[in-house]
Design a protein around this motif. Structure first.
Motif, PDB file in Angstrom:
ATOM      1  N   ILE A  58       0.854  -1.185   0.000  1.00 22.82           N
ATOM      2  CA  ILE A  58       0.000   0.000   0.000  1.00 22.82           C
ATOM      3  C   ILE A  58       0.889   1.232   0.000  1.00 22.82           C
ATOM      4  O   ILE A  58       1.827   1.338   0.787  1.00 22.82           O
ATOM      5  N   VAL A  59       0.593   2.146  -0.919  1.00 24.68           N
ATOM      6  CA  VAL A  59       1.354   3.386  -0.965  1.00 24.68           C
ATOM      7  C   VAL A  59       0.413   4.568  -0.792  1.00 24.68           C
ATOM      8  O   VAL A  59      -0.771   4.479  -1.078  1.00 24.68           O
ATOM      9  N   CYS A  60       0.968   5.651  -0.294  1.00 26.45           N
ATOM     10  CA  CYS A  60       0.201   6.880  -0.107  1.00 26.45           C
ATOM     11  C   CYS A  60      -0.290   7.386  -1.460  1.00 26.45           C
ATOM     12  O   CYS A  60       0.466   7.398  -2.429  1.00 26.45           O
ATOM     13  N   SER A  61      -1.567   7.806  -1.495  1.00 27.96           N
ATOM     14  CA  SER A  61      -2.128   8.272  -2.767  1.00 27.96           C
ATOM     15  C   SER A  61      -1.556   9.628  -3.162  1.00 27.96           C
ATOM     16  O   SER A  61      -1.711  10.067  -4.275  1.00 27.96           O
ATOM     17  N   GLN A  62      -0.900  10.292  -2.230  1.00 29.38           N
ATOM     18  CA  GLN A  62      -0.343  11.609  -2.558  1.00 29.38           C
ATOM     19  C   GLN A  62       1.166  11.560  -2.774  1.00 29.38           C
ATOM     20  O   GLN A  62       1.664  12.017  -3.800  1.00 29.38           O
ATOM     21  N   CYS A  63       1.910  11.017  -1.806  1.00 30.25           N
ATOM     22  CA  CYS A  63       3.370  11.114  -1.902  1.00 30.25           C
ATOM     23  C   CYS A  63       4.025   9.798  -2.313  1.00 30.25           C
ATOM     24  O   CYS A  63       5.229   9.724  -2.483  1.00 30.25           O
TER      25      CYS A  63
END
Ligand SMILES: [Zn+2]
Length: 87
Positions: A58-63
């Motif tokens: 899971i990765v941040c949708s922004q950074c």
């Protein structure tokens, strides 16, 4: 280059013209151009690929920083993660 001047290149071109025939030269140029284009494409291809995270990460949708599954907000930028687990 290679000790060849313009007259020599002209002679080589004329010999090619005689050997392949004037009608075939554009075709040869076309296939050569196509080969060069394919070559350039194969060189540029790796650069075009976006670095994508593995499916289960899971990765941040922004950074785009990696996140733990149960994190609701990103510790890197403070972005609230929506549509993840437990909502
Ligand atoms: Zn973030």
């Amino acid at each position: 280059m290679f000790g060849l001047g313009m007259p020599e290149l002209l002679i080589i071109f004329l010999i090619a013209l005689v050997v392949f025939g004037a009608a075939k030269l554009p075709q040869i140029g076309k296939s050569l151009g196509g080969a060069i284009r394919e070559f350039k494409k194969s060189i540029e291809a790796p650069h075009k690929e976006e670095p994508t995270a593995p499916p289960d990460e899971i990765v941040c949708s922004q950074c785009r920083q990696p996140l733990q599954k149960d994190w609701i907000t990103c510790p890197h930028c403070g972005m609230k993660q929506e549509g993840k687990s437990g909502v």
